[in-house]
Motif scaffolding. Structure first.
Motif, PDB file in Angstrom:
ATOM      1  N   ARG A  75     104.798  71.576 -10.664  1.00  0.00           N
ATOM      2  CA  ARG A  75     103.998  72.938 -10.377  1.00  0.00           C
ATOM      3  C   ARG A  75     103.130  72.841  -9.024  1.00  0.00           C
ATOM      4  NH1 ARG A  75     102.649  71.787 -16.019  1.00  0.00           N
ATOM      5  NH2 ARG A  75     104.309  73.222 -17.484  1.00  0.00           N
ATOM      6  N   TYR A  76     102.928  71.483  -8.558  1.00  0.00           N
ATOM      7  CA  TYR A  76     102.000  71.425  -7.513  1.00  0.00           C
ATOM      8  C   TYR A  76     102.607  70.879  -6.158  1.00  0.00           C
ATOM      9  CZ  TYR A  76      98.328  71.855 -11.028  1.00  0.00           C
ATOM     10  OH  TYR A  76      97.524  72.398 -11.864  1.00  0.00           O
ATOM     11  N   GLY A  77     103.986  70.625  -6.186  1.00  0.00           N
ATOM     12  CA  GLY A  77     104.541  69.997  -5.218  1.00  0.00           C
ATOM     13  C   GLY A  77     105.933  70.936  -4.864  1.00  0.00           C
ATOM     14  N   PRO A  78     106.356  70.997  -3.597  1.00  0.00           N
ATOM     15  CA  PRO A  78     107.472  71.937  -3.457  1.00  0.00           C
ATOM     16  C   PRO A  78     108.750  70.693  -3.661  1.00  0.00           C
ATOM     17  CG  PRO A  78     106.757  70.618  -1.394  1.00  0.00           C
ATOM     18  CD  PRO A  78     105.636  70.424  -2.321  1.00  0.00           C
ATOM     19  N   ALA A  79     110.050  71.584  -3.810  1.00  0.00           N
ATOM     20  CA  ALA A  79     111.089  70.949  -4.431  1.00  0.00           C
ATOM     21  C   ALA A  79     111.422  69.583  -3.369  1.00  0.00           C
ATOM     22  CB  ALA A  79     112.273  71.641  -4.321  1.00  0.00           C
ATOM     23  N   ASP A  80     111.385  69.540  -2.195  1.00  0.00           N
ATOM     24  CA  ASP A  80     111.737  68.610  -1.028  1.00  0.00           C
ATOM     25  C   ASP A  80     110.807  67.333  -1.525  1.00  0.00           C
ATOM     26  OD1 ASP A  80     109.494  69.496   0.091  1.00  0.00           O
ATOM     27  OD2 ASP A  80     110.560  69.754   1.761  1.00  0.00           O
ATOM     28  N   THR A  81     109.774  67.482  -2.493  1.00  0.00           N
ATOM     29  CA  THR A  81     108.913  66.091  -2.789  1.00  0.00           C
ATOM     30  C   THR A  81     109.841  65.012  -3.598  1.00  0.00           C
ATOM     31  OG1 THR A  81     108.006  66.973  -4.516  1.00  0.00           O
ATOM     32  CG2 THR A  81     106.861  67.147  -2.413  1.00  0.00           C
ATOM     33  N   ASP A  82     111.123  65.352  -3.861  1.00  0.00           N
ATOM     34  CA  ASP A  82     111.905  64.635  -4.798  1.00  0.00           C
ATOM     35  C   ASP A  82     111.906  63.095  -4.277  1.00  0.00           C
ATOM     36  OD1 ASP A  82     111.744  66.597  -6.897  1.00  0.00           O
ATOM     37  OD2 ASP A  82     113.953  66.927  -6.622  1.00  0.00           O
ATOM     38  N   ALA A  83     112.286  63.046  -3.110  1.00  0.00           N
ATOM     39  CA  ALA A  83     112.651  61.711  -2.257  1.00  0.00           C
ATOM     40  C   ALA A  83     111.099  60.898  -2.504  1.00  0.00           C
ATOM     41  CB  ALA A  83     113.012  62.213  -1.146  1.00  0.00           C
ATOM     42  N   TYR A  84     110.058  61.590  -2.199  1.00  0.00           N
ATOM     43  CA  TYR A  84     108.831  60.726  -2.106  1.00  0.00           C
ATOM     44  C   TYR A  84     108.552  60.232  -3.431  1.00  0.00           C
ATOM     45  CZ  TYR A  84     103.935  59.905  -1.594  1.00  0.00           C
ATOM     46  OH  TYR A  84     102.650  59.534  -1.717  1.00  0.00           O
ATOM     47  N   PRO A 105     104.460  47.841  -0.013  1.00  0.00           N
ATOM     48  CA  PRO A 105     104.682  49.271   0.028  1.00  0.00           C
ATOM     49  C   PRO A 105     104.397  50.439  -0.748  1.00  0.00           C
ATOM     50  CG  PRO A 105     106.503  47.860  -0.376  1.00  0.00           C
ATOM     51  CD  PRO A 105     105.368  47.155  -0.175  1.00  0.00           C
ATOM     52  N   LEU A 106     104.082  49.918  -2.221  1.00  0.00           N
ATOM     53  CA  LEU A 106     103.718  50.871  -3.032  1.00  0.00           C
ATOM     54  C   LEU A 106     102.384  51.468  -2.820  1.00  0.00           C
ATOM     55  CD1 LEU A 106     103.912  52.516  -5.700  1.00  0.00           C
ATOM     56  CD2 LEU A 106     103.123  50.291  -6.977  1.00  0.00           C
ATOM     57  N   MET A 107     101.407  50.662  -2.432  1.00  0.00           N
ATOM     58  CA  MET A 107     100.091  51.148  -2.135  1.00  0.00           C
ATOM     59  C   MET A 107      99.951  51.887  -0.738  1.00  0.00           C
ATOM     60  SD  MET A 107      97.466  47.849  -3.261  1.00  0.00           S
ATOM     61  CE  MET A 107      98.377  46.443  -2.298  1.00  0.00           C
ATOM     62  N   LEU A 108     100.891  51.523   0.267  1.00  0.00           N
ATOM     63  CA  LEU A 108     100.800  52.368   1.434  1.00  0.00           C
ATOM     64  C   LEU A 108     101.358  53.667   1.259  1.00  0.00           C
ATOM     65  CD1 LEU A 108     102.335  49.660   3.948  1.00  0.00           C
ATOM     66  CD2 LEU A 108      99.948  50.596   3.825  1.00  0.00           C
ATOM     67  N   ARG A 109     102.288  53.939  -0.043  1.00  0.00           N
ATOM     68  CA  ARG A 109     102.737  55.189  -0.375  1.00  0.00           C
ATOM     69  C   ARG A 109     101.943  55.958  -1.006  1.00  0.00           C
ATOM     70  NH1 ARG A 109     108.062  52.228  -0.584  1.00  0.00           N
ATOM     71  NH2 ARG A 109     109.541  53.246   1.020  1.00  0.00           N
ATOM     72  N   LEU A 110     101.080  55.150  -1.938  1.00  0.00           N
ATOM     73  CA  LEU A 110     100.080  55.936  -2.700  1.00  0.00           C
ATOM     74  C   LEU A 110      99.120  56.359  -1.887  1.00  0.00           C
ATOM     75  CD1 LEU A 110      99.906  53.442  -5.768  1.00  0.00           C
ATOM     76  CD2 LEU A 110     100.998  55.483  -5.892  1.00  0.00           C
ATOM     77  N   MET A 111      98.665  55.736  -0.749  1.00  0.00           N
ATOM     78  CA  MET A 111      97.544  56.227  -0.043  1.00  0.00           C
ATOM     79  C   MET A 111      97.868  57.242   1.188  1.00  0.00           C
ATOM     80  SD  MET A 111      94.861  54.756  -1.286  1.00  0.00           S
ATOM     81  CE  MET A 111      93.813  55.282  -0.083  1.00  0.00           C
ATOM     82  N   ARG A 112      99.147  57.754   1.054  1.00  0.00           N
ATOM     83  CA  ARG A 112      99.471  58.824   1.992  1.00  0.00           C
ATOM     84  C   ARG A 112      98.656  59.968   1.679  1.00  0.00           C
ATOM     85  NH1 ARG A 112     106.008  60.967   2.707  1.00  0.00           N
ATOM     86  NH2 ARG A 112     105.341  62.560   3.989  1.00  0.00           N
ATOM     87  N   PRO A 113      97.904  60.275   2.813  1.00  0.00           N
ATOM     88  CA  PRO A 113      97.006  61.459   2.739  1.00  0.00           C
ATOM     89  C   PRO A 113      97.433  62.786   2.269  1.00  0.00           C
ATOM     90  CG  PRO A 113      96.995  60.801   4.908  1.00  0.00           C
ATOM     91  CD  PRO A 113      97.945  59.556   4.318  1.00  0.00           C
ATOM     92  N   SER A 114      98.634  63.049   2.621  1.00  0.00           N
ATOM     93  CA  SER A 114      99.126  64.545   2.554  1.00  0.00           C
ATOM     94  C   SER A 114     100.605  64.372   2.614  1.00  0.00           C
ATOM     95  CB  SER A 114      98.776  65.576   3.626  1.00  0.00           C
ATOM     96  OG  SER A 114      99.271  64.814   4.830  1.00  0.00           O
ATOM     97  N   LEU A 115     101.255  65.574   2.116  1.00  0.00           N
ATOM     98  CA  LEU A 115     102.598  65.634   1.926  1.00  0.00           C
ATOM     99  C   LEU A 115     102.978  67.302   2.364  1.00  0.00           C
ATOM    100  CD1 LEU A 115     104.967  63.836   0.891  1.00  0.00           C
ATOM    101  CD2 LEU A 115     104.711  65.016  -1.205  1.00  0.00           C
ATOM    102  N   ARG A 116     103.781  67.477   3.090  1.00  0.00           N
ATOM    103  CA  ARG A 116     104.118  68.742   3.551  1.00  0.00           C
ATOM    104  C   ARG A 116     104.626  69.640   2.266  1.00  0.00           C
ATOM    105  NH1 ARG A 116     109.457  69.522   7.179  1.00  0.00           N
ATOM    106  NH2 ARG A 116     110.447  69.378   5.248  1.00  0.00           N
ATOM    107  N   GLY A 117     103.950  70.737   2.417  1.00  0.00           N
ATOM    108  CA  GLY A 117     104.279  71.833   1.335  1.00  0.00           C
ATOM    109  C   GLY A 117     103.086  71.464   0.345  1.00  0.00           C
TER     110      GLY A 117
END
Length: 342
Positions: A75-84, A105-117
């Protein structure tokens, strides 16, 4: 009424029934692979018995919530976030295999500040909250709509049915539960005991329908309870005015009828650095009498000194060695006991 399984009580064929319940988790079919391998290894080393003397079943209850959690994120993210999202799942599943380095790498991904869309910031941390804190929120009993609570307890009942088929109707039941799973296990067997001894029918109809009538499935042979990284102390906050004088009975009072020589115990493993894990004896005199708190140092060169140790009880050789040795002692008691007349 189920027929009595006599094959499991013959000489050399006795088994311990081991039920394993995970805590806050993603749906991970391989979650218990390392734990079961270590458990069987240490059981055989200490017991002089075949690892097959352990009948093991797992309760993978995360699947109950997986669909709803994915729907919420969608509901909060676009369809192309599936890979993330998939990259986060894959990292968590690698951590579950005991690979401490996968936390980086998990913590680095969790700390990603934004995601397109996606307008909301820190989508990875939100993913983690949905999957982990969401499990805790969803499990709480809601008399108006008990669907999640009862669905999870049905998973436990179904696993006990599979375990009975492996080990026999009256095999000693040993439960290993981590994190929120320790709360689920305590609630499940407490409800069974209240029903048997107090005559209060507090078990929801669909859960009751899934429960078998054998002594094992009724919890009468519950002998050993191993809680790992348990937050059960925090659940006392739900009952601030109640005296915590009725923990689940371990061993079950009926155990002596089925296995008079078997000595049961409840061991609560906790790492001082794990902020989710609490000793249980300070809760009350009843818990002090019922539980053996055992401080452990969950191994790992990178994060063993931090709260990030919480996921690693399953893959910790020392913890599984202690449980395997304890189960080996129980199996020796069981093997040396004469059969109980039906």
């Amino acid at each position: 009424m189920q027929t009595r399984n006599v094959s499991s009580s013959g000489p050399g064929a006795k088994k311990l029934a081991v039920l394993i319940i995970h805590g806050i988790e993603v749906d991970d079919p391989g979650l218990f692979e390392t734990a079961v391998r270590l458990l069987r290894k240490h059981f055989a080393e200490h017991g002089g018995a075949s690892p097959d003397a352990l009948a093991v079943e797992t309760v993978n209850w995360a699947s109950v919530l997986e669909g709803a959690e994915k729907d919420l994120l969608a509901r909060y993210g676009p369809a192309d976030t599936d890979a993330y999202w998939k990259s986060l799942y894959d990292n968590v599943r690698t951590v579950n295999q005991g690979h401490e380095s996968a936390l980086v790498p998990l913590m680095l991904r969790l700390m990603r500040p934004s995601l397109r869309g996606m307008d909301l910031h820190y989508p990875g941390l939100r993913w983690m909250l949905v999957h982990f804190v969401g499990d805790i929120i969803a499990y709480q009993t809601n008399p108006a709509d008990p669907d999640v609570y009862t669905s999870i307890h049905r998973k436990v009942a179904e696993a006990l049915g599979r375990l009975r088929a492996q080990a026999g109707d009256d095999a000693p039941l040993c439960v290993i539960a981590h994190s929120l799973g320790s709360v689920i296990a305590s609630n499940y067997f407490y409800d069974l005991q209240v029903q048997r001894f107090a005559g209060r029918d507090i078990i929801e109809e669909t859960v009751r329908a899934a429960q078998g009538s054998s002594p094992l499935e009724r919890g009468e042979t519950l002998s050993h309870f191993y809680t790992l990284g348990s937050p059960m102390a925090l659940w006392s906050l739900r009952y601030p005015r109640a005296e915590l004088d009725q923990p689940v009975c371990v061993p079950a009072p009926e155990l002596t009828r089925h296995h008079p020589r078997l000595v049961g115990r409840w061991i609560n493993f906790y790492d001082d650095d794990d902020v989710f894990a609490w000793p249980l004896q300070p809760l009350s005199e009843a818990y002090r009498a019922a539980v053996e708190d055992r401080a452990v140092r969950v191994a790992g060169p990178l994060f063993s000194w931090t709260p990030l140790v919480h996921p690693f009880y399953w893959s910790d050789d020392g913890v599984m060695r202690d449980i395997g040795a304890s189960l080996a002692g129980a199996w020796k008691q069981l093997s040396s006991a004469p059969p109980v007349a039906a």
